[in-house]
Structures are given as structure tokens and as C-alpha cells.
Design a protein around this motif. Structure first.
Motif, PDB file in Angstrom:
ATOM      1  N   SER A  91       0.869  -1.159  -0.098  1.00 26.58           N
ATOM      2  CA  SER A  91      -0.091  -0.036   0.199  1.00 26.58           C
ATOM      3  C   SER A  91       0.891   1.290   0.207  1.00 26.58           C
ATOM      4  CB  SER A  91      -0.677   0.105   1.333  1.00 26.58           C
ATOM      5  OG  SER A  91      -0.085   0.176   2.465  1.00 26.58           O
ATOM      6  N   LYS A  92       0.245   2.270  -0.517  1.00 23.78           N
ATOM      7  CA  LYS A  92       0.875   3.645  -0.408  1.00 23.78           C
ATOM      8  C   LYS A  92       1.368   3.895   1.157  1.00 23.78           C
ATOM      9  CE  LYS A  92       0.252   8.540  -1.495  1.00 23.78           C
ATOM     10  NZ  LYS A  92      -0.726   9.329  -2.416  1.00 23.78           N
ATOM     11  N   ALA A  93       0.561   3.673   2.089  1.00 18.20           N
ATOM     12  CA  ALA A  93       0.530   3.934   3.431  1.00 18.20           C
ATOM     13  C   ALA A  93       1.833   3.378   3.737  1.00 18.20           C
ATOM     14  CB  ALA A  93      -0.769   3.693   4.153  1.00 18.20           C
ATOM     15  N   SER A  94       1.820   2.100   3.445  1.00 18.42           N
ATOM     16  CA  SER A  94       3.290   1.143   3.847  1.00 18.42           C
ATOM     17  C   SER A  94       4.587   1.879   3.459  1.00 18.42           C
ATOM     18  CB  SER A  94       2.990  -0.171   3.430  1.00 18.42           C
ATOM     19  OG  SER A  94       1.979  -0.578   4.168  1.00 18.42           O
ATOM     20  N   ALA A  95       4.266   2.334   2.073  1.00 19.11           N
ATOM     21  CA  ALA A  95       5.395   2.776   1.446  1.00 19.11           C
ATOM     22  C   ALA A  95       5.854   4.262   2.148  1.00 19.11           C
ATOM     23  CB  ALA A  95       5.478   3.030  -0.126  1.00 19.11           C
ATOM     24  N   MET A  96       4.914   5.058   2.465  1.00 15.92           N
ATOM     25  CA  MET A  96       5.310   6.260   3.092  1.00 15.92           C
ATOM     26  C   MET A  96       5.907   5.835   4.626  1.00 15.92           C
ATOM     27  SD  MET A  96       4.658   8.829   1.259  1.00 15.92           S
ATOM     28  CE  MET A  96       4.340  10.192   2.305  1.00 15.92           C
ATOM     29  N   ASN A  97       5.371   5.002   5.367  1.00 18.67           N
ATOM     30  CA  ASN A  97       6.057   4.496   6.478  1.00 18.67           C
ATOM     31  C   ASN A  97       7.269   4.096   6.271  1.00 18.67           C
ATOM     32  OD1 ASN A  97       3.490   5.041   8.162  1.00 18.67           O
ATOM     33  ND2 ASN A  97       3.055   2.879   7.917  1.00 18.67           N
ATOM     34  N   GLY A  98       7.784   3.490   5.361  1.00 19.86           N
ATOM     35  CA  GLY A  98       9.066   2.944   4.992  1.00 19.86           C
ATOM     36  C   GLY A  98       9.963   4.398   4.604  1.00 19.86           C
ATOM     37  N   ILE A  99       9.517   5.282   4.075  1.00 18.83           N
ATOM     38  CA  ILE A  99      10.237   6.647   3.880  1.00 18.83           C
ATOM     39  C   ILE A  99      10.636   7.178   5.182  1.00 18.83           C
ATOM     40  CG2 ILE A  99       9.741   8.900   3.228  1.00 18.83           C
ATOM     41  CD1 ILE A  99       8.645   7.898   0.632  1.00 18.83           C
TER      42      ILE A  99
END
Length: 106
Positions: free
Chosen positions: A31-39
Motif C-alpha cells: 500500500s501507499k501508506a506502507s511505503a510512506m511508513n518506509g520513507i
């Protein structure tokens, strides 16, 4: 600058240095939210020496991984021909990531 990209139904990001060179590439996220958490994890953990893993490939080239505090890899580097290049890559992530903007790209 972080570039957030969608590939099929998954997301990933890259961190680029000021000269536009990719210095860190993420795993794929569901998900986009997971990628943002990765950032956010990159921004938070890049200053912690314990979160860096340096490696030498079978071909003698060097590369690194940045891990979160739970040990999961959040980003990996390109291959470098020598150890000094790899260390410069780590320093570049440490310099560029904390204040980097996020841009969504096609």
C-alpha cells in the motif's frame, strides 16, 4: 528527494541525491501508506549506525542495506566498485534523507 512510485498494485520509493542519482531503493509495499511508513523509517533510522548493514558481493563489489529497528530492510544501495564509494553512498543517504521531500511519480 524521495520519489514514490506505483508499480502495478504495489508501491516503492527511491531516494535521490541532489545530482539526481539514486542512492537508496526500497522493497515493494502493498500500500501507499506502507511505503510512506518506509520513507519515515529511512528518515528516522539513517543516523543510527546500528541500522546500516554493509556487504561485499561475490563479484567483489560493495553495497549496503538500511534496516529499521526491527531488523527489516527498508532500503538497499546500488553496487559500488570500492568500499570508499559505498561509504560515500551511506553518507549521502545520511545527509539527504532526513529533510527530503516526497514526490509521487508515474
Amino acid at each position: 528527494m524521495f520519489e514514490l512510485k506505483k508499480s502495478g498494485d504495489k508501491f516503492h520509493f527511491v531516494l535521490k541525491a541532489g545530482n539526481g542519482q539514486v542512492i537508496l531503493t526500497s522493497q515493494m509495499y502493498a500500500s501507499k501508506a506502507s511505503a510512506m511508513n518506509g520513507i519515515e523509517s529511512v528518515k528516522k533510522n539513517c543516523g543510527d549506525e546500528k541500522c546500516w548493514e554493509t556487504k561485499t558481493a561475490k563479484n567483489g563489489k560493495f553495497h549496503f542495506n538500511l534496516k529499521s529497528t526491527n531488523g527489516q530492510i527498508v532500503g538497499s544501495s546500488q553496487m559500488y566498485k570500492d568500499e570508499s564509494g559505498m561509504k560515500n553512498g551511506i553518507a549521502s543517504v545520511q545527509k539527504n534523507a532526513p529533510g527530503a521531500d516526497v514526490k509521487e511519480v508515474e
